[in-house]
Motif scaffolding. Structure first.
Motif, short mmCIF file in Angstrom:
data_model
loop_
_atom_site.label_atom_id
_atom_site.label_comp_id
_atom_site.label_asym_id
_atom_site.label_seq_id
_atom_site.Cartn_x
_atom_site.Cartn_y
_atom_site.Cartn_z
N ALA A 129 0.93 -1.43 -0.17
CA ALA A 129 0.01 0.02 -0.09
C ALA A 129 0.99 1.35 -0.10
N ARG A 130 1.92 1.35 0.70
CA ARG A 130 2.66 2.29 0.65
C ARG A 130 3.60 2.68 -0.43
N TRP A 131 3.65 1.73 -1.58
CA TRP A 131 3.83 2.09 -2.81
C TRP A 131 3.11 2.24 -3.74
N ILE A 132 1.90 1.70 -3.44
CA ILE A 132 0.50 2.05 -4.67
C ILE A 132 -0.17 3.10 -4.39
N VAL A 133 -0.67 3.28 -3.06
CA VAL A 133 -1.53 4.35 -2.77
C VAL A 133 -0.89 5.70 -2.96
N PRO A 134 -1.29 6.65 -3.83
CA PRO A 134 -0.68 8.01 -3.93
C PRO A 134 -0.53 8.63 -2.60
N ARG A 135 -1.33 8.81 -1.64
CA ARG A 135 -0.97 9.52 -0.59
C ARG A 135 -0.23 8.78 0.70
N GLN A 136 0.15 7.46 0.29
CA GLN A 136 0.74 7.05 1.03
C GLN A 136 2.38 7.06 0.45
N ARG A 137 2.46 7.25 -0.81
CA ARG A 137 3.74 7.36 -1.51
C ARG A 137 4.01 8.80 -0.98
N LYS A 138 3.21 9.71 -1.05
CA LYS A 138 3.55 11.16 -0.74
C LYS A 138 3.90 11.20 0.95
N PHE A 139 3.40 10.62 1.75
CA PHE A 139 3.43 10.36 3.16
C PHE A 139 4.92 10.11 3.40
N ARG A 140 5.38 8.91 2.72
CA ARG A 140 6.67 8.47 2.65
C ARG A 140 7.81 9.45 2.21
N THR A 141 7.37 10.24 1.17
CA THR A 141 8.32 11.37 0.70
C THR A 141 8.46 12.46 1.78
N ASP A 142 7.32 12.99 2.14
CA ASP A 142 7.29 14.08 3.30
C ASP A 142 8.12 13.67 4.42
N LEU A 143 7.89 12.28 4.85
CA LEU A 143 8.45 11.95 6.12
C LEU A 143 10.04 12.01 5.92
N LYS A 144 10.32 11.69 4.58
CA LYS A 144 11.87 11.62 4.59
C LYS A 144 12.40 12.86 4.29
N VAL A 145 11.78 13.87 4.02
CA VAL A 145 12.14 15.33 3.70
C VAL A 145 12.43 15.67 5.25
N ILE A 146 11.46 15.49 6.27
CA ILE A 146 11.51 16.10 7.55
C ILE A 146 12.59 15.21 8.18
N ASN A 147 12.83 13.99 8.18
CA ASN A 147 13.95 12.99 8.62
C ASN A 147 15.34 13.51 8.27
N ASP A 148 15.28 13.87 7.18
CA ASP A 148 16.48 14.51 6.48
C ASP A 148 17.04 15.58 7.23
N CYS A 149 15.92 16.52 7.14
CA CYS A 149 16.03 17.83 8.02
C CYS A 149 16.63 17.69 9.34
N LEU A 150 15.91 16.74 10.15
CA LEU A 150 16.21 16.56 11.51
C LEU A 150 17.58 15.72 11.54
N ASP A 151 17.83 14.82 10.69
CA ASP A 151 19.24 14.01 10.86
C ASP A 151 20.32 15.39 10.72
N GLY A 152 19.99 16.11 9.77
CA GLY A 152 21.14 17.42 9.30
C GLY A 152 21.35 17.86 10.76
N LEU A 153 20.25 18.32 11.56
CA LEU A 153 20.22 19.20 12.63
C LEU A 153 20.94 18.54 13.73
N ILE A 154 20.58 17.10 13.90
CA ILE A 154 21.68 16.55 14.89
C ILE A 154 22.71 16.35 14.63
N ARG A 155 23.15 15.95 13.43
CA ARG A 155 24.73 15.94 12.81
C ARG A 155 25.25 17.17 13.47
N ASN A 156 24.44 18.40 13.02
CA ASN A 156 25.04 19.67 13.30
C ASN A 156 25.54 19.87 14.78
N ALA A 157 24.42 19.50 15.56
CA ALA A 157 24.62 19.58 17.02
C ALA A 157 25.67 18.93 17.42
N LYS A 158 25.86 17.76 16.99
CA LYS A 158 26.85 17.09 17.53
C LYS A 158 28.07 17.33 17.08
#
Ligand code: HEM
Length: 533
Positions: free
Chosen positions: A232-261
């Motif tokens: 479903a996460r690959w086929i349902v468009p809103r689930q695909r979008k959700f995964r993309t959104d989550l990745k954008v935020i996670n990348d942003c948070l990962d960058g902030l954590i890296r920088n803080a460390k």
């Protein structure tokens, strides 16, 4: 469970089918393990016509403070009783986890505090809670003020343009959207020192945050967890979008954590240890968590914690501010009283930590808003072992035995509007908290008594002996309660310092929908007029 209010012209056949299915299940489940507990025999169509908690309230009045709601393949126990709430949230808290809520939130928040299992929670709560100390809050008041001032400045500019171009003295704005941006900017800076700048601009990260919030809302209001179906996460468009959104935020948070460390400096650690907070460039919670714990902090866990706070601290505060203006606009004398307090405490100046504490009436407004519009309206738990709920205040002396795996909805909405605990429960009366109300006739409930929590910043669950749960209660109580209270106080004070607020349409035209929080269907459209000073 879908709680969103939808149109009442739902096709009749579909509603009848649902009602029949619901009645069947109710009958099947009525002889279940919850013994003699009253059963709400509401029709599923009740859930289509209006938000779920309205029906839960009617059933509470009809069936009492603990009843079983048989719905779909599951039965839920609905609790609207302070004595039972105190048991579940505090006295036997570790017999429960977050159940359905954790199922919904885990894909977004991972092992963050809200959905976390008890072992993870115990570890992380011990690390995170100390981050919200008094000096941190003092540094946060500056952030609340800076961000709120940006919002007010934006309104002033819009008003100037409106006056210049159209000769009008008022502007019309969706304050719900504005508060949402403001709360996002504050939580970004306060928790991980990231400037979303959403009051003045749009960005891919902001879009991703809203996309993720939207999906969290969708999941908490949809009957069937289809997103768990493989592919479903690959086929349902809103689930695909959700995964993309989550990745954008996670990348942003990962960058902030890296920088803080990478930028962890011993001098900052010294400042933290000497509690020289106001001289830190970055006083965020992330900085605290990294500086105090060194490099041993697990990046994944840290990201889950930040994501949890981003979501927990954003919509809740935005909702409080939204319903505050809704209620104040209908009560102009209370708005004037609030403005008189702001004028006498702040004048035309900026709030400081000490001054915010003096804005007592504004604070009471905020808690009264949370009484009428609790965020979230339901607290969700699932029993890990069998338990015996105590007899409630309405004479169920023996209480009910519940098996392991029982899902419980603690209806904060019902508690907060209970005719058994509040005078004029549906009226907006911030002053009510100034009146001490002792209990003489409800066995097992200790009444309202401020002396139980001396020096408390606000009327809390201890003072009300669990009849009032603005931020939950027990070990899993909100970790950001004082942050949120001060943030809302500052934002409301700075708005009312400069503007009078009216609703654009009638109060009845504001439609309420619920997911995790209560919000409006089409925005909180208001007219803002500059105050004469
Ligand atoms: C938990 C309400 C703002 C972080 C909770 C709970 C409630 C709540 C009722 C308990 C949930 C439960 O027992 O299931 C609110 C309201 C807010 C607000 C009404 C705003 C007006 C914030 C802010 C933050 C935050 C600003 C962070 C900066 C959390 C966290 C938890 C939590 C991490 C989980 C605590 C735990 O399980 O240990 N909140 N909250 N909240 N809140 Fe808040």
């Amino acid at each position: 469970i879908r709680c969103q209010s939808t149109s009442t012209d739902e096709p009749k056949t579909r509603r009848n089918l649902l009602d029949n299915a619901s009645n069947l299940l109710t009958n099947l489940l009525s002889g279940g393990s919850l013994g003699s507990m009253p059963i709400a025999e509401g029709a599923v169509s009740d859930l289509f016509d209006r938000p779920l908690f309205f029906s839960l309230y009617d059933w509470f009045i009809e069936h009492g403070s603990v009843y079983k709601l048989a719905f779909g393949p599951k039965a839920f126990v609905v609790v609207s009783d302070p004595i039972v709430a105190r048991h579940v949230l505090r006295e036997n808290a570790f017999c429960y986890d977050k159940g359905v809520l954790a199922d919904i939130l885990e894909p977004i928040m991972g092992k963050g505090l809200i959905p976390a299992d008890l072992d993870t929670w115990k570890q992380r709560r011990r690390v995170i809670a100390p981050g919200f100390h008094a000096l941190y809050l003092e540094a946060m008041v500056k952030i609340f003020t800076d961000c709120s001032e940006k919002t007010i400045l934006k309104f002033e500019k819009l008003l100037q343009e409106e006056t210049l171009n159209r000769g009008r003295k008022t502007i019309e704005l969706d304050l719900e959207a504005e508060f949402s941006s403001l709360a996002l900017d504050i939580i970004g800076l306060g928790v991980f020192n990231y400037d979303f700048g959403s009051v003045t601009k749009e960005s891919p990260v902001i879009k991703a945050v809203y996309g993720t919030l939207f999906e969290a809302e969708h999941r908490s209001t949809f009957y069937i967890p289809y997103w768990k179906v493989p592919l479903a996460r690959w086929i349902v468009p809103r689930q695909r979008k959700f995964r993309t959104d989550l990745k954008v935020i996670n990348d942003c948070l990962d960058g902030l954590i890296r920088n803080a460390k990478e930028t962890r400096q011993e001098t900052d650690v010294e400042k933290l240890q000497q509690r020289d907070y106001l001289n830190l460039k970055d006083a965020s919670l992330l900085r605290f968590l990294v500086d105090m714990r060194g490099a041993d902090v697990d990046d994944r866990q840290l990201r889950d914690d930040l994501m949890t706070m981003l979501i927990a601290g954003h919509e809740t505060t935005a909702a409080v501010l939204t319903w505050a203006v809704f209620l104040l606009a209908q009560n102009p004398s209370k708005m004037k009283k609030a403005q008189a307090e702001i004028d006498s405490v702040l004048g035309q100046g900026r709030p400081t930590f000490e001054l915010v504490k003096k804005l007592e009436y504004i604070r009471l407004i905020v808690v009264e808003v949370l009484r009428l519009y609790p965020q979230p309206p339901l607290l969700i738990r699932r029993s890990l072992r069998s338990d015996v709920l105590p007899g409630g205040y309405r004479g169920d002396k023996d209480g009910y035995k519940i098996p392991a795996g029982t899902d419980i909805f603690l209806s904060v909405y019902n508690l907060h509007r209970s005719p058994y605990f509040w005078d004029r429960p549906n009226e907006f009366e911030p002053e009510r908290f100034l009146v001490q109300k002792k209990n003489e006739d409800i066995e097992g409930w200790a009444g309202f008594d401020p002396s139980r929590s001396p020096g408390a910043l606000y009327p809390n669950e201890i003072i009300a002996d669990f009849a009032f749960l603005p931020f939950g209660g027990g070990p899993r109580k909100c970790v950001g309660d004082q942050f949120a209270l001060m943030e809302s106080t500052v934002a409301l004070a700075l708005l009312l310092q400069k503007f009078d607020v009216e609703l654009k349409g009638s109060p009845e035209s504001v439609e309420l929908v619920t997911g995790a929080t209560m919000h409006t269907k089409n925005g909180m459209w208001c007219k803002l007029k500059k105050r004469l000073t």
